[in-house]
Each structure stands twice: as C-alpha cells, then as structure tokens.
Enzyme design. Structure first.
Site, PDB file in Angstrom:
ATOM      1  N   TYR A   1       0.831  -1.208   0.000  1.00  0.00           N
ATOM      2  CA  TYR A   1       0.000   0.000   0.000  1.00  0.00           C
ATOM      3  C   TYR A   1       0.866   1.258   0.000  1.00  0.00           C
ATOM      4  O   TYR A   1       0.665   2.164  -0.815  1.00  0.00           O
ATOM      5  CB  TYR A   1      -0.928  -0.019   1.219  1.00  0.00           C
ATOM      6  CG  TYR A   1      -1.921   1.111   1.233  1.00  0.00           C
ATOM      7  CD1 TYR A   1      -2.933   1.170   0.283  1.00  0.00           C
ATOM      8  CD2 TYR A   1      -1.845   2.127   2.187  1.00  0.00           C
ATOM      9  CE1 TYR A   1      -3.852   2.217   0.284  1.00  0.00           C
ATOM     10  CE2 TYR A   1      -2.764   3.170   2.199  1.00  0.00           C
ATOM     11  CZ  TYR A   1      -3.760   3.207   1.248  1.00  0.00           C
ATOM     12  OH  TYR A   1      -4.662   4.248   1.241  1.00  0.00           O
TER      13      TYR A   1
ATOM     14  N   LYS B   1       1.133   3.987  -3.028  1.00  0.00           N
ATOM     15  CA  LYS B   1       0.704   5.381  -2.843  1.00  0.00           C
ATOM     16  C   LYS B   1       1.876   6.353  -3.018  1.00  0.00           C
ATOM     17  O   LYS B   1       1.686   7.503  -3.411  1.00  0.00           O
ATOM     18  CB  LYS B   1       0.043   5.554  -1.470  1.00  0.00           C
ATOM     19  CG  LYS B   1      -1.318   4.870  -1.375  1.00  0.00           C
ATOM     20  CD  LYS B   1      -2.302   5.407  -2.413  1.00  0.00           C
ATOM     21  CE  LYS B   1      -3.696   4.844  -2.289  1.00  0.00           C
ATOM     22  NZ  LYS B   1      -4.620   5.341  -3.322  1.00  0.00           N
TER      23      LYS B   1
ATOM     24  N   ALA C   1       4.012   1.577  -0.849  1.00  0.00           N
ATOM     25  CA  ALA C   1       4.789   1.684  -2.093  1.00  0.00           C
ATOM     26  C   ALA C   1       3.914   2.190  -3.230  1.00  0.00           C
ATOM     27  O   ALA C   1       4.336   3.050  -4.018  1.00  0.00           O
ATOM     28  CB  ALA C   1       5.379   0.320  -2.451  1.00  0.00           C
TER      29      ALA C   1
END
Lengths: 242, 76
Positions: A146, A150, A148
């Site tokens: 998540y 975002k 990485a």
C-alpha cells in the site's frame, strides 16, 4: 465543468460525486457497483453518466473514453479516487499480490491519465487529482504494498505535471489520513480498542470524515488553483506532523 | 486443507523455531507479537477466506481453538 470521476460509489469518491453535482458539474462516474448509490443517481440523473467498470483490467481503460459522450464539450477534470487498501505483512507480499495492488492503485491511474490527456478528450487547462494517502510519505508495518503504491502515485503526479504543463494541464495529489469510510471500518474490526485509541491519539484533530477531504479536491480542479501543479496536499488531522 | 498441512503452514509462515501441534498455546510462543497476529490474519484470510477480527484474536489460545474459530467445516 465536465469531470471524470473514478471510485464514485463509496467513501471519498461518493462524497466527491455528491459535491461535484451540488456545484453544478456534469460527472462521468466510473465504479464497479452503482446499485449502492441508486437513489442518489435517480435524483440526479441529468448530472451524471455512469460507467460500470473494473479498473483492475488496465488494458481496457482506453475503451471507457471512446464510450464517453463528449458532443457538448471535452473533459475539464479527472479525479481518480478508486483504490484498494490492504494490510499484508512482508512475508505474504507475493509478486501476485503486489501486482494486483499496483494495477489498481498505480497502473490504472497512469492509463487513465494517458487517455484523458489526449487532445480529443480533454481541454487545455484541465486539472487532474489523484488520491494518494499519507501512507505515500510515511511507513507502517504490514503496509509495504500500500505504502509503495501510494508513493508511486506521487512520482506519477510530479512527472506528468511537468510533461503536461505545456497544455496548462495541472496534476496534483491529495494525501488523506484516516477518515471514516467502509475501508477503514474493515481495518478497525481487526484491531482492539486500545490499538484504535493509540492510532486516534496520533491524530491531533481526531479521525476525519470524507467531507474533510473533498473541499481540497474541488479547490484543485477549480480555476482558483490554476498556478498549482505537481503538488501533494496532506489532509490528515495532523497525523504526519509527529 | 487438512489440519496437519495447516499446522505446518502456520509454523512456516509465522517462522516458528519450535514445533507446534494442536495443543500448543499460540500466545505463549516467543515469536507472538502484533506482527505475528497480522501474519496470522493474512494467512487465515488467504487460505480460508475467513477474516479474523479483534474478538477472534482474543479468543485464540491453542492451535485447536484457532481451527475452531476458522470453522471445522473448512478442513478436510
């Protein structure tokens, strides 16, 4: 104003849809299950066109654009709210799982932008807002995929902002902290009350509501933000200040 | 999945250094911490499509109690 909106059926996406319609925009809404917001759609039929589509099928995204009815004018803005959040510790973060996460959180956004930015689909001076997360600039155990994905969104925003500036197309990101959505409800079900209190304590202004995030999105697609591009706006009740 | 394979998978995914069986008390393991809980939630969700919530985690004592929470019908 004509706006393409993804993730329109729940959470921040649905609140964005409501506020866009209230502000007189025409919205091309993309979502997977519009039955969830049937009543709202009935009441606002003249302001919304819906397109049921699973953005995980990245290869088909360009087809959405060919179906849009743009006879009365091209798009002025795109807001990409669709995304997934998963808690997956490193040991379980297999290439297959990361692929799925990046497909929805990153690759679908790039593909949407690639199509949107074509001259036949959007006006010069159009604006794009990507929903990243405060996790795109911070870390948290169990959130490798998540965080990485975002963080990758922020790279997309900066690069495309430079590339599209010659047509005055602006690209920005909004980075919310924890707001009350169906997605965070699931997260809280798996942890105990003292853990929830601990997380709450780290938010000086408490947890947010979707209504706290949407005004910044609307500002960014408005002409008032015409000199803002390639930027990231953290809206997290002070969480990242620690 | 049968019970034996599940216990082996549990041992492997939680990277336990001691061997466990049905009567082992999970929370007494040296490796048990909030990360282990997280791995366990992920494992159970992936293998059985069962989402353990906080109450379930509280109830877990032995490996057998975990199997009961997941549901006996989910095992061969």
């Amino acid at each position: 104003m004509k706006v393409l909106l993804t993730g329109a059926t729940s959470g921040i996406g649905f609140e964005t849809l409501k506020q866009l319609v209230n502000n007189g925009c025409f919205v091309y809404a993309i979502g997977r299950d519009f039955s969830k917001i049937e009543l709202f759609l009935k009441e606002n039929r003249s302001s919304i066109e819906t397109y049921e589509f699973d953005l995980a099928i990245v290869d088909n995204i360009e087809n959405i654009f060919s179906k849009l009815d743009l006879d009365n004018g091209k798009l002025d803005a795109m807001i990409h709210c669709a995304g997934i959040e998963e808690t997956t510790p490193l040991i379980q973060s297999t290439p297959e799982k990361l692929d799925h996460m990046f497909n929805i959180n990153v690759f679908s956004g790039i593909e949407l932008l690639r199509s949107f930015s074509k001259k036949k689909y959007c006006n010069d001076g159009a604006s794009v807002v990507f929903l990243s997360s405060v996790m795109g600039i911070l870390g948290q155990p169990g959130k490798i995929g998540y965080c990485a994905s975002k963080a990758a969104v922020l790279g997309v925003v900066k690069s495309s902002a430079l590339e599209l500036a010659r047509r005055k197309i602006r690209v920005n990101a909004v980075l919310p902290g924890i707001v009350n959505t169906p997605m965070t409800k699931l997260l809280f079900e798996s942890i105990n009350e003292s853990q929830i209190d601990k997380i709450k304590e780290m938010h000086p202004l408490g947890f947010g509501e979707v209504e706290d995030v949407v005004p910044t999105i609307l500002f960014l697609i408005s002409d008032k933000a015409r000199w803002i591009t390639g930027q990231s706006f953290v809206i997290d009740g002070g969480y990242s200040v620690h | 999945m049968d019970k034996k394979s599940f216990i082996l998978k549990l041992q492997n995914d939680l990277e336990l250094e001691t061997e466990i069986n049905e009567t082992s008390i999970l929370k007494d393991l040296d490796e048990w911490d909030s990360m282990t809980e997280m791995v366990l939630i992920g494992l159970v969700n992936e293998e059985f499509s069962v989402r353990l919530n906080h109450d379930d985690i509280e109830k877990i004592s032995t490996v057998d109690s975990l199997i009961e929470i997941i549901g006996f019908d989910k095992f061969d």
